[in-house]
Design an enzyme around this catalytic site. Sequence first.
Site, mmCIF file in Angstrom:
data_model
loop_
_atom_site.group_PDB
_atom_site.id
_atom_site.type_symbol
_atom_site.label_atom_id
_atom_site.label_comp_id
_atom_site.label_asym_id
_atom_site.label_seq_id
_atom_site.Cartn_x
_atom_site.Cartn_y
_atom_site.Cartn_z
ATOM 1 C CB ALA A 56 -0.945 -0.001 1.191
ATOM 2 C CE1 TYR A 57 6.400 4.924 2.290
ATOM 3 C CE2 TYR A 57 7.459 3.494 0.676
ATOM 4 C CZ TYR A 57 7.471 4.630 1.463
ATOM 5 O OH TYR A 57 8.547 5.479 1.412
#
Length: 153
Positions: A56-57
Amino acid sequence: MLDITDEAFDKIMASNVKSNIWLCKFAIPPMAERGNGSVVIVSSIGGLRGSTVIGAYGISKAADFALCAALPANGARRACASIASRPPRQDRLRPRAVGKRRPPQTPLRHHAVAPDRRPDEIAGAVAYLGSEASSFMTGQTIVVDGGVTTASA
């Protein structure tokens, strides 16, 4: 990554993308009035590669690259660029993970993160983007990662 909660994903996107959009919203109009200024978003190579640890980062960092490409198309007439540096050390997120293996596989043999980080290794790219030398560059991402993205897995 597929198990991430909506709240966690929203927090990552707000911290890494929405904050940059807000900064641009407030900083670009005065720069346009003065006729100078640069937008430099320090991002991460996490947006260039997939990861089993920081997926997600990485999505949020890829969005930073897209933001830098979109700014010139939407009226930002000075340098708008991002710098893709090293992501957080993954061995801090998952013991004995990639972070411990990475320096030998990295052409310059060290992390660009604490305790190995030397701010001057990224500062040169920031100085370039903030100078007149970058007056014909916009919407781009400069990779400053010690060669990590060129190294084989």
